[in-house]
Design a protein around this motif. Structure first.
Motif, PDB file in Angstrom:
ATOM      1  N   GLN A 161       0.789  -1.228   0.098  1.00 40.78           N
ATOM      2  CA  GLN A 161       0.070  -0.020  -0.154  1.00 40.78           C
ATOM      3  C   GLN A 161       1.012   1.133  -0.013  1.00 40.78           C
ATOM      4  N   GLU A 162       1.898   1.257   0.925  1.00 41.32           N
ATOM      5  CA  GLU A 162       2.788   2.379   0.927  1.00 41.32           C
ATOM      6  C   GLU A 162       3.549   2.762  -0.447  1.00 41.32           C
ATOM      7  N   SER A 163       3.727   1.577  -1.110  1.00 35.62           N
ATOM      8  CA  SER A 163       4.728   1.607  -2.260  1.00 35.62           C
ATOM      9  C   SER A 163       3.916   2.184  -3.154  1.00 35.62           C
ATOM     10  N   SER A 168       6.682   4.344  -5.719  1.00 36.34           N
ATOM     11  CA  SER A 168       8.184   3.851  -5.600  1.00 36.34           C
ATOM     12  C   SER A 168       8.060   2.368  -4.945  1.00 36.34           C
ATOM     13  N   HIS A 169       9.110   1.738  -5.435  1.00 33.86           N
ATOM     14  CA  HIS A 169       9.484   0.164  -4.576  1.00 33.86           C
ATOM     15  C   HIS A 169      10.425   0.784  -3.395  1.00 33.86           C
ATOM     16  N   THR A 170      10.786   1.766  -3.573  1.00 38.82           N
ATOM     17  CA  THR A 170      11.652   2.251  -2.205  1.00 38.82           C
ATOM     18  C   THR A 170      11.098   3.501  -1.568  1.00 38.82           C
ATOM     19  N   ASP A 201      14.675 -14.083   2.807  1.00 38.02           N
ATOM     20  CA  ASP A 201      13.698 -14.782   1.642  1.00 38.02           C
ATOM     21  C   ASP A 201      14.097 -13.772   0.473  1.00 38.02           C
ATOM     22  N   GLY A 202      14.573 -12.525   0.571  1.00 42.88           N
ATOM     23  CA  GLY A 202      14.770 -11.735  -0.806  1.00 42.88           C
ATOM     24  C   GLY A 202      13.459 -10.987  -1.149  1.00 42.88           C
ATOM     25  N   ILE A 203      12.551 -10.893  -0.218  1.00 45.04           N
ATOM     26  CA  ILE A 203      11.272  -9.900  -0.476  1.00 45.04           C
ATOM     27  C   ILE A 203      11.560  -8.666  -0.401  1.00 45.04           C
ATOM     28  N   LEU A 204      12.172  -8.135   0.627  1.00 42.58           N
ATOM     29  CA  LEU A 204      12.694  -6.711   0.765  1.00 42.58           C
ATOM     30  C   LEU A 204      13.969  -6.666   1.432  1.00 42.58           C
ATOM     31  N   SER A 205      14.328  -5.179   1.408  1.00 43.88           N
ATOM     32  CA  SER A 205      15.582  -4.712   2.088  1.00 43.88           C
ATOM     33  C   SER A 205      14.962  -3.676   3.075  1.00 43.88           C
ATOM     34  N   SER A 206      15.780  -3.417   4.210  1.00 38.11           N
ATOM     35  CA  SER A 206      15.237  -2.209   4.959  1.00 38.11           C
ATOM     36  C   SER A 206      16.327  -1.459   5.595  1.00 38.11           C
ATOM     37  N   MET A 210      13.384   3.176   6.139  1.00 42.07           N
ATOM     38  CA  MET A 210      13.364   2.957   4.659  1.00 42.07           C
ATOM     39  C   MET A 210      13.163   1.386   4.210  1.00 42.07           C
ATOM     40  N   ILE A 211      12.286   1.261   3.235  1.00 43.60           N
ATOM     41  CA  ILE A 211      11.906  -0.187   2.891  1.00 43.60           C
ATOM     42  C   ILE A 211      11.999  -0.205   1.342  1.00 43.60           C
ATOM     43  N   ARG A 212      12.528  -1.278   1.039  1.00 46.42           N
ATOM     44  CA  ARG A 212      12.561  -1.431  -0.600  1.00 46.42           C
ATOM     45  C   ARG A 212      11.995  -2.675  -0.657  1.00 46.42           C
ATOM     46  N   LEU A 213      11.074  -2.971  -1.862  1.00 42.02           N
ATOM     47  CA  LEU A 213      10.556  -4.236  -2.144  1.00 42.02           C
ATOM     48  C   LEU A 213      11.403  -4.527  -3.269  1.00 42.02           C
ATOM     49  N   LEU A 214      11.713  -5.920  -3.209  1.00 39.48           N
ATOM     50  CA  LEU A 214      12.654  -6.497  -4.015  1.00 39.48           C
ATOM     51  C   LEU A 214      11.708  -7.445  -5.175  1.00 39.48           C
TER      52      LEU A 214
END
Length: 214
Positions: A161-163, A168-170, A201-206, A210-214
């Motif tokens: 939802q935030e993305s 943005s994915h980040t 699991d490679g779903i996201l980084s943070s 700051m969140i980035r969806l992979l």
């Protein structure tokens, strides 16, 4: 102070804004961090604009636990859907996260028919209706998050939802990790473990907020 850049006053001139605010018995108030701005059940209904600072709409349960219902940033409008006397809102209040300045507008004065049939007043009521619709959509999104069964599903739904909202994915979330757990109604330790697994699991980084969806 000019207000016509706020969504409540869209397509209304600065001159008309000031004229109406005088008619509506509005006033600016300053609050310190941690102070309660508004109790949704025990005060006269208002529509408020957060002019400066950050605040949270909180609900406290009988056992003392709290749930963050919404985060407010500068220019946020509050009260347009919750400003009605009801037992359902007896434990809900708006609290400052930082020092805040707020514009309070008497709800009854704003919504009653204008004796002069002013076009700007009619437009203002239309803007209130639009804000109610927008808030309803926001509440629907929150229900969608809370309806997810697992912590992972809640986190991923909220991040998606935030993305989409920030296009943005980040993106940066408005919560600390403790506040995010309160918002999702989950245990903080369990949430942090699930976030770690989602990274593995490679779903996201943070990195902090700051969140980035992979």
């Amino acid at each position: 102070m000019t207000y016509n850049n706020n969504p409540l006053f869209t397509d209304i001139t600065s001159k008309d804004c000031l004229k109406m605010l005088s008619c509506f018995h509005s006033e600016e108030k300053i609050f310190s961090s941690g102070e309660t701005i508004y109790h949704f059940s025990s005060q006269k209904p208002v529509i408020g604009i957060l002019l400066h600072g950050d605040a949270s709409v909180l609900r406290y349960e009988f056992n003392g636990s709290r749930t963050i219902l919404e985060k407010l940033e500068p220019s946020s409008v509050f009260g347009e859907i919750l400003a009605f006397h009801s037992e359902e809102y007896e434990a809900i209040h708006l609290q400052c996260d930082t020092n805040c300045k707020v514009l309070m507008i008497d709800y009854d004065s704003l919504m009653k028919p204008c004796a002069n049939a002013c076009a700007c007043h009619t437009k203002l009521i239309q803007n209130v209706t639009w804000l109610i619709s927008k808030k309803t959509m926001s509440l629907s999104q929150r229900v969608e998050v809370l309806s997810k069964r697992s912590i992972r599903e809640k986190l991923y739904c909220y991040f998606m939802q935030e993305s989409l909202r920030q296009k943005s994915h980040t993106f940066q979330i408005p919560f600390t990790m403790s506040d995010l757990a309160d918002y999702l109604s989950v245990d903080r330790s369990a949430m942090m473990r699930e976030l770690k697994k989602m990274k593995e699991d490679g779903i996201l980084s943070s990195e902090k907020r700051m969140i980035r969806l992979l």
